[in-house]
Scaffold this motif. Structure first.
Motif, PDB file in Angstrom:
ATOM      1  N   MET A 107      -4.992   0.170  -6.286  1.00  0.00           N
ATOM      2  CA  MET A 107      -5.241  -0.320  -4.732  1.00  0.00           C
ATOM      3  C   MET A 107      -6.322  -1.303  -4.686  1.00  0.00           C
ATOM      4  O   MET A 107      -6.398  -1.868  -3.873  1.00  0.00           O
ATOM      5  CB  MET A 107      -5.627   0.958  -3.579  1.00  0.00           C
ATOM      6  N   GLN A 165     -10.914  -1.613   0.731  1.00  0.00           N
ATOM      7  CA  GLN A 165      -9.953  -0.777  -0.109  1.00  0.00           C
ATOM      8  C   GLN A 165     -10.479   0.139  -0.513  1.00  0.00           C
ATOM      9  O   GLN A 165      -9.644   1.483  -0.474  1.00  0.00           O
ATOM     10  CB  GLN A 165      -9.299  -1.808  -1.420  1.00  0.00           C
ATOM     11  N   GLN A 225       0.900  -1.316  -0.013  1.00  0.00           N
ATOM     12  CA  GLN A 225      -0.010   0.069   0.006  1.00  0.00           C
ATOM     13  C   GLN A 225       0.996   1.489   0.035  1.00  0.00           C
ATOM     14  O   GLN A 225       0.633   2.280  -0.760  1.00  0.00           O
ATOM     15  CB  GLN A 225      -0.898  -0.011   1.275  1.00  0.00           C
ATOM     16  N   THR A 233      -0.756   5.345   6.301  1.00  0.00           N
ATOM     17  CA  THR A 233      -1.306   3.756   6.072  1.00  0.00           C
ATOM     18  C   THR A 233      -0.942   2.923   7.048  1.00  0.00           C
ATOM     19  O   THR A 233      -1.697   2.030   7.564  1.00  0.00           O
ATOM     20  CB  THR A 233      -0.240   3.579   4.848  1.00  0.00           C
TER      21      THR A 233
END
Length: 495
Positions: free
Chosen positions: A136, A373, A120, A392
């Motif tokens: 993503m 997501q 990510q 993140t």
């Protein structure tokens, strides 16, 4: 440019392989749990630690990834974490008792805690904001499809070759990942300053362990037992001290000021409930199918397979929808599907056709794929670029630990209800409570996530109104695609 794109895809692809197997490992224990409970003579409350304990240690490691990603190259972090994962899987394959198996899961989680957020962070660094939803969506296979596919994979392997074979296969995949990383991943230079604050790591570890231990023990001992409120009190105290320390440090382990961003905070909270709901049902459904309905682990896995396929096929599509339409309608649709299907599961019984369970679980998974997501991408996109690694790490930490706590709470609900009303009633009650939590999240999302008409959009319409009618749509279309700079381009094109 073509070569650059190839390199980006290659880097993301290799890192996804490692993150996929570590994420897959989150739920492979669920289909095997009934067999392990029988072999080692343990209860469901103890056995669920094989999953929630794994998630907890991941949640402890993930806070460090913000610091680690700023001080070490992706290549070094990847190789170290996959190696730890390999050692843990090898130890699990030969564990003679539940204690060593739990320890092996801890070692696996040490590596997985770094592996999971790595793709990510790398994806956010390599791709522009308008491309991140799509990429993503592909990265989301590690956090969405892998945990959902885990029970199916593990069920078939456990029935055919025994549950230990699961870890033999994991060892082989980890070894392949190590070779790919050594051969193909490029080295990077890192020159960030600041030292790892050990006290912050200790406080976060004790805090998260205390919270999950207290919540998990509640189902066995009741809330007023010292082994419940004691760990809870220590956990809450340490989390408070940890948070205060992060706000004072010049180089914090986690940059908590990111929570001042409204979109980031809202997305994180919604993710906690969605992820906790996914984990709890993935834990309870195999118990229902195998222990109460007396089907095999393979059948248990097949019941969850359609849902896993939905995740694989629709994750990239939801990413593209996010890039073009934003998160609002996508999130509402996901919460409706997740809550409605979970509410339906609260009515299943001993004689419910398995086809009904398959359909309800598949619809739940459609809700999950529209939430996990897309919400994470939207939330992290809203923070400054210099805080991407911290954002993140922070979101993954809160999601893993919060989701584990909610999952443990829902297993506790099942245990407490089953004590007085039987196992079937316990599972039904847990599903009902889960659906209530999801519907509450739906109400919050409908109010707080509603997109507001911005001043920029008003200026776009005013500018368009001054031009001929057939030109106005050009400005608005270009502006929506390319932002404020696109508005100026649109005006010139229309003129």
């Amino acid at each position: 440019m073509k070569n650059k794109n190839v390199n980006k895809k290659l880097i993301i692809g290799i890192i996804i392989v490692g993150a996929f197997i570590s994420s897959l490992n989150q739920t492979v224990m669920t289909a095997s749990l009934p067999r392990i409970m029988t072999e080692f003579g343990i209860t469901a409350s103890v056995g669920q630690w094989l999953t929630t304990g794994y998630l907890l240690v991941m949640g402890i490691m993930i806070p460090c990834t913000g610091y680690l990603m700023e001080h070490f190259s992706s290549r070094k972090l990847y190789l170290i974490s996959v190696s730890l994962f390999f050692i843990g899987c090898a130890a699990a394959a030969f564990s003679p008792n539940i204690y060593l198996l739990l320890l092996a899961r801890v070692v696996q989680a040490l590596g997985a805690g770094i592996l999971l957020p790595l793709p990510q962070v790398v994806a956010f660094r390599l791709y522009r904001p308008e491309e991140r939803g799509t990429i993503m969506g592909i990265v989301g296979l590690t956090t969405g499809f892998a945990p959902a596919f885990g029970p199916t994979f593990a069920g078939w392997i456990a029935d055919s070759f025994g549950w230990r074979s699961i870890f033999y296969i994991m060892c082989a995949l980890a070894a392949l990942s190590i070779v790919l990383g050594i051969v193909k991943l490029p080295e990077e230079e890192k020159h960030s300053e600041g030292k790892l604050d050990i006290l912050s790591v200790i406080l976060s570890t004790i805090g998260f362990c205390g919270l999950l231990t207290g919540v998990s023990n509640q189902g066995i001992y009741g809330f007023f037992s010292p082994v419940v409120f004691g760990p809870l009190a220590v956990g809450i105290l340490c989390i408070v001290l940890f948070s205060l320390r992060q706000l004072k440090l010049p180089s914090p382990l986690l940059e908590l000021r990111i929570f001042q961003n409204r979109n980031f905070t809202l997305g994180t909270v919604l993710l906690i409930f969605a992820y906790g709901s996914m984990l709890s049902v993935s834990t309870l459904l195999p118990i229902y199918i195998q222990n109460l309905r007396h089907y095999s682990a393979t059948v248990s896995g097949l019941v969850m397979l359609p849902g896993a396929l939905f995740l694989a096929l629709l994750n990239p599509l939801c990413g593209r929808i996010l890039d073009k339409r934003g998160p609002y309608l996508l999130s509402l649709a996901g919460l409706v599907l997740l809550g409605g299907a979970t509410f339906g599961l609260s009515f299943i019984g001993i004689d419910t056709p398995l086809a009904t369970v398959v359909i309800l679980y598949a619809f739940r998974t459609l809700g999950v794929v529209a939430l996990l997501q897309p919400l994470q991408t939207w939330a992290v996109n809203s923070v400054e670029s210099k805080f991407i690694s911290h954002g993140t790490a922070l979101m993954n930490t809160v999601r893993q630990v919060g989701g584990s706590i909610i999952s443990a709470l829902l297993v506790t609900v099942m245990s407490v209800s089953a004590r007085d009303n039987g196992d079937m009633k316990g599972i039904e009650t847990s599903f009902l409570v889960t659906s209530i939590l999801v519907f509450l999240s739906l109400a919050v999302s409908a109010i707080l996530m509603r997109p507001k008409k911005s001043a920029e959009e008003s200026r776009e319409k005013e500018s368009a109104a001054a031009l001929p009618e057939d030109s106005s749509h050009i400005i608005i279309t270009i502006a929506r695609e390319y932002g404020s700079g696109g508005r100026e381009i649109g005006l010139k094109v229309a003129q």
